[in-house]
Design a protein around this motif. Structure first.
Motif, PDB file in Angstrom:
ATOM      1  N   CYS A  30      11.794 -15.467 -31.757  1.00 35.74           N
ATOM      2  CA  CYS A  30      10.998 -14.836 -30.544  1.00 35.74           C
ATOM      3  C   CYS A  30      11.669 -13.667 -29.858  1.00 35.74           C
ATOM      4  O   CYS A  30      11.310 -13.094 -28.984  1.00 35.74           O
ATOM      5  N   ILE A  31      12.663 -13.301 -30.712  1.00 40.99           N
ATOM      6  CA  ILE A  31      13.692 -12.329 -30.397  1.00 40.99           C
ATOM      7  C   ILE A  31      13.380 -10.957 -31.180  1.00 40.99           C
ATOM      8  O   ILE A  31      12.847 -11.004 -32.327  1.00 40.99           O
ATOM      9  N   TYR A  65      11.351 -11.909 -24.394  1.00 45.55           N
ATOM     10  CA  TYR A  65      11.660 -13.113 -25.306  1.00 45.55           C
ATOM     11  C   TYR A  65      10.816 -14.503 -24.881  1.00 45.55           C
ATOM     12  O   TYR A  65      10.151 -14.932 -25.486  1.00 45.55           O
ATOM     13  N   ARG A  72      15.111  -8.125 -21.733  1.00 54.28           N
ATOM     14  CA  ARG A  72      14.966  -8.951 -23.042  1.00 54.28           C
ATOM     15  C   ARG A  72      14.652 -10.349 -22.914  1.00 54.28           C
ATOM     16  O   ARG A  72      13.669 -10.819 -23.527  1.00 54.28           O
ATOM     17  N   ILE A 115      14.554 -18.083 -27.527  1.00 49.74           N
ATOM     18  CA  ILE A 115      15.171 -17.284 -28.711  1.00 49.74           C
ATOM     19  C   ILE A 115      14.467 -17.871 -29.919  1.00 49.74           C
ATOM     20  O   ILE A 115      13.670 -16.805 -30.834  1.00 49.74           O
ATOM     21  N   ASN A 174       7.148 -13.790 -25.445  1.00 54.13           N
ATOM     22  CA  ASN A 174       7.020 -13.881 -26.860  1.00 54.13           C
ATOM     23  C   ASN A 174       6.775 -15.491 -27.207  1.00 54.13           C
ATOM     24  O   ASN A 174       5.771 -15.887 -28.086  1.00 54.13           O
TER      25      ASN A 174
END
Length: 150
Positions: free
Chosen positions: A108-109, A37, A33, A65, A40
């Motif tokens: 961004c999560i 993230y 994750r 985040i 992203n």
């Protein structure tokens, strides 16, 4: 009786082993994750530069985040209209600012990756916003949705 005592010792040891395996799986999931993230966030940073937007923090200080973006310095900028226009295109932003300077927040999560973040960045001009610098026939101060972009 000795057989029961051995089982009593083995079961907690087996439970600890299962918990360690679960912890390793959870640790791998967290790392996966975090990598997504971060990718992203990087896609967002790369994409918004082309729109004339700038993040509030430099990349070295930015976490993966939520990214605060400087709001455009344009008299027609309206955060709520911008948020509403992006929402109509399937992208949701926070409609508040938490800094002294005008900013907006981009998360961004979630269960999406850099390709979807690029789509969100690409939706910005279609939402009627092109950034803080001129972008051809459309004036850069056009920060609210235009009738043709709906």
């Amino acid at each position: 009786m000795q057989h029961v005592a051995v089982r009593a010792i083995q079961r907690p040891a087996q439970a600890v082993g299962r918990q360690q395996q679960r912890g390793q799986v959870l640790g791998q999931a967290r790392a996966t994750r975090l990598a997504r993230y971060t990718a992203n966030m990087r896609a967002l940073y790369d994409g918004v530069a082309g729109l004339g937007l700038s993040p509030y923090l430099p990349p070295a200080l930015q976490g993966p985040i939520v990214v605060n973006m400087h709001a455009p310095d344009a008299p027609t900028w309206n955060l709520q209209l911008f948020v509403d226009a992006l929402k109509q295109r399937g992208f949701v932003l926070s409609n508040f600012t938490n800094t002294e300077l005008p900013t907006f927040r981009v998360g961004c999560i979630g269960a999406f990756g850099p390709d979807q973040m690029r789509l969100a960045v690409d939706a910005n001009p279609r939402a009627g916003f092109v950034g803080a610098r001129p972008a051809g026939p459309r004036d850069a101060s056009s920060c609210s949705p235009s009738p043709s972009s709906s």
